[in-house]
Design a protein around this motif. Structure first.
Motif, PDB file in Angstrom:
ATOM      1  N   GLU A  31       4.527  -1.643  -5.146  1.00  0.00           N
ATOM      2  CA  GLU A  31       4.926  -2.697  -4.216  1.00  0.00           C
ATOM      3  C   GLU A  31       3.866  -3.796  -4.269  1.00  0.00           C
ATOM      4  OE1 GLU A  31       7.259   0.225  -1.053  1.00  0.00           O
ATOM      5  OE2 GLU A  31       5.292  -0.554  -0.538  1.00  0.00           O
ATOM      6  N   PHE A  32       4.133  -4.800  -5.098  1.00  0.00           N
ATOM      7  CA  PHE A  32       3.126  -5.808  -5.415  1.00  0.00           C
ATOM      8  C   PHE A  32       2.662  -6.566  -4.173  1.00  0.00           C
ATOM      9  CE2 PHE A  32       1.972 -10.144  -6.652  1.00  0.00           C
ATOM     10  CZ  PHE A  32       0.969  -9.887  -7.556  1.00  0.00           C
ATOM     11  N   TYR A  33       3.588  -7.121  -3.412  1.00  0.00           N
ATOM     12  CA  TYR A  33       3.220  -7.941  -2.260  1.00  0.00           C
ATOM     13  C   TYR A  33       2.606  -7.106  -1.135  1.00  0.00           C
ATOM     14  CZ  TYR A  33       5.835 -11.623  -4.589  1.00  0.00           C
ATOM     15  OH  TYR A  33       6.268 -12.555  -5.506  1.00  0.00           O
ATOM     16  N   ASN A  34       3.108  -5.902  -0.957  1.00  0.00           N
ATOM     17  CA  ASN A  34       2.534  -5.020   0.062  1.00  0.00           C
ATOM     18  C   ASN A  34       1.123  -4.571  -0.311  1.00  0.00           C
ATOM     19  OD1 ASN A  34       4.840  -5.203   1.581  1.00  0.00           O
ATOM     20  ND2 ASN A  34       5.698  -3.246   0.892  1.00  0.00           N
ATOM     21  N   THR A  35       0.813  -4.623  -1.588  1.00  0.00           N
ATOM     22  CA  THR A  35      -0.529  -4.252  -2.054  1.00  0.00           C
ATOM     23  C   THR A  35      -1.518  -5.399  -1.858  1.00  0.00           C
ATOM     24  OG1 THR A  35       0.379  -2.719  -3.699  1.00  0.00           O
ATOM     25  CG2 THR A  35      -1.889  -3.458  -4.015  1.00  0.00           C
ATOM     26  N   LEU A  77      -3.954   1.360  -2.052  1.00  0.00           N
ATOM     27  CA  LEU A  77      -3.709   2.484  -2.951  1.00  0.00           C
ATOM     28  C   LEU A  77      -2.328   3.089  -2.710  1.00  0.00           C
ATOM     29  CD1 LEU A  77      -7.188   4.271  -2.805  1.00  0.00           C
ATOM     30  CD2 LEU A  77      -6.219   3.012  -4.740  1.00  0.00           C
ATOM     31  N   TYR A  78      -1.958   3.194  -1.454  1.00  0.00           N
ATOM     32  CA  TYR A  78      -0.654   3.755  -1.104  1.00  0.00           C
ATOM     33  C   TYR A  78       0.481   2.894  -1.653  1.00  0.00           C
ATOM     34  CZ  TYR A  78       3.408   4.372   1.972  1.00  0.00           C
ATOM     35  OH  TYR A  78       4.679   4.508   2.479  1.00  0.00           O
ATOM     36  N   HIS A  79       0.442   1.596  -1.353  1.00  0.00           N
ATOM     37  CA  HIS A  79       1.537   0.719  -1.768  1.00  0.00           C
ATOM     38  C   HIS A  79       1.539   0.484  -3.280  1.00  0.00           C
ATOM     39  CE1 HIS A  79       3.111  -0.189   2.181  1.00  0.00           C
ATOM     40  NE2 HIS A  79       1.875  -0.402   2.622  1.00  0.00           N
ATOM     41  N   ALA A  80       0.391   0.625  -3.916  1.00  0.00           N
ATOM     42  CA  ALA A  80       0.331   0.438  -5.363  1.00  0.00           C
ATOM     43  C   ALA A  80       0.889   1.638  -6.123  1.00  0.00           C
ATOM     44  CB  ALA A  80      -1.106   0.182  -5.802  1.00  0.00           C
ATOM     45  N   HIS A 205       6.973  -6.562   5.413  1.00  0.00           N
ATOM     46  CA  HIS A 205       5.858  -5.622   5.539  1.00  0.00           C
ATOM     47  C   HIS A 205       4.556  -6.260   5.074  1.00  0.00           C
ATOM     48  CE1 HIS A 205       4.535  -1.476   6.289  1.00  0.00           C
ATOM     49  NE2 HIS A 205       3.662  -1.679   5.311  1.00  0.00           N
ATOM     50  N   ALA A 206       4.631  -7.090   4.042  1.00  0.00           N
ATOM     51  CA  ALA A 206       3.437  -7.792   3.581  1.00  0.00           C
ATOM     52  C   ALA A 206       2.939  -8.758   4.656  1.00  0.00           C
ATOM     53  CB  ALA A 206       3.737  -8.547   2.292  1.00  0.00           C
ATOM     54  N   MET A 207       3.874  -9.431   5.341  1.00  0.00           N
ATOM     55  CA  MET A 207       3.495 -10.337   6.419  1.00  0.00           C
ATOM     56  C   MET A 207       2.885  -9.561   7.585  1.00  0.00           C
ATOM     57  SD  MET A 207       3.954 -13.298   5.307  1.00  0.00           S
ATOM     58  CE  MET A 207       3.572 -14.122   6.860  1.00  0.00           C
ATOM     59  N   TRP A 208       3.356  -8.334   7.789  1.00  0.00           N
ATOM     60  CA  TRP A 208       2.757  -7.451   8.786  1.00  0.00           C
ATOM     61  C   TRP A 208       1.301  -7.187   8.445  1.00  0.00           C
ATOM     62  CZ3 TRP A 208       2.329  -4.350  13.011  1.00  0.00           C
ATOM     63  CH2 TRP A 208       1.626  -3.141  12.883  1.00  0.00           C
ATOM     64  N   HIS A 209       1.008  -6.921   7.190  1.00  0.00           N
ATOM     65  CA  HIS A 209      -0.374  -6.687   6.769  1.00  0.00           C
ATOM     66  C   HIS A 209      -1.256  -7.900   7.066  1.00  0.00           C
ATOM     67  CE1 HIS A 209       0.747  -3.384   3.589  1.00  0.00           C
ATOM     68  NE2 HIS A 209       0.656  -2.911   4.814  1.00  0.00           N
TER      69      HIS A 209
END
Length: 255
Positions: A31-35, A77-80, A205-209
């Motif tokens: 998950e590129f953006y979540n990473t 690490l999780y999202h990657a 989810h990325a915006m959440w991060h």
């Protein structure tokens, strides 16, 4: 889809995924953006750590900022990889971090101060082992929410006892970024089917991060101000490069 996709890391083994197409940009990043969206959290925590060390704040705040960076790295690490072990490397530090917040919030009024860090350390260690063995699902979520809720009364008390307008603004920014981030998180979870059909995924989810990265920074800065005030260090909120707030203190010469 989670059971069939393979990558550099092997089959996906995590128990939950977000609304982002897996391995769309690289076989090495699920998950590129979540990473990459965890990078702001790391940078903001680094700024907080430099401030805490340069002004010689209590070690608890240095540990807190390092904890924030560790949590963000675990999330990356999780999202990657979307592996179960990395999922736990994201979830377990979340609990450790809340326990650290509980210590910072409640320790000033704890009558037997040596017992509190020992209890929280043992609690965190036991949870880590139990989570690794039993792989909690909904139990983890409920447990984490309860720990977060235990922090709210103390944060509210600090807000009510703080008269400084700039410090109160930090607390308001803390709440605002949490609410905004939660809306992004909910939209990603609830409306994933609809979002997946859009020409462009807003990457909730990325915006959440990103929102939580600023949320943590504002919360930490507010707590540093409150603690400095308790210790009589004459804190004030100033802006780094005219944009990012941080706490500047003046310790009495005797300290």
């Amino acid at each position: 889809m989670a059971e069939t996709i393979s990558s550099f890391w092997g089959p996906v083994t995590c128990t939950k995924e977000c609304c982002e197409q897996n391995f769309a940009h690289s076989p090495y990043i699920a998950e590129f953006y979540n990473t990459i969206s965890n990078i702001p959290t790391i940078l903001l925590a680094l700024i907080g750590l430099i401030n805490a060390l340069s002004q010689r704040f209590e070690k608890r705040f240095s540990v807190l900022h390092i904890s924030n960076m560790t949590l963000a790295i675990g999330s990356m690490l999780y999202h990657a990889t979307l592996q179960l072990v990395q999922q736990q490397s994201d979830e377990t530090p979340m609990v450790w971090e809340v326990l650290l917040y509980m210590y910072i919030l409640y320790s000033p009024d704890w009558h037997y101060r040596s017992t509190m860090p020992i209890f929280l350390f043992v609690y965190g260690a036991v949870f880590a082992i139990a989570h690794y063995v039993f792989r909690f699902g909904i139990v983890f979520k409920v447990h984490y929410v309860i720990l977060c809720l235990l922090c709210i009364p103390r944060m509210y008390k600090y807000y009510m006892y703080t008269k400084d307008v700039s410090a109160k603004r930090l607390a308001k920014l803390f709440v605002a970024t949490l609410v905004l981030g939660s809306l992004f998180w909910l939209s990603d979870r609830v409306f994933c089917k609809e979002i997946s059909s859009w020409p462009v995924n807003p990457q909730g989810h990325a915006m959440w991060h990103v929102c939580i990265g600023f949320n943590i920074y504002f919360g930490n800065t507010f707590l540093m101000f409150c603690r400095a005030q308790q210790l009589g260090w004459s804190p004030k909120v100033v802006l780094l490069m005219g944009v990012l707030p941080y706490v500047k203190i003046e310790k009495p010469k005797s300290q």
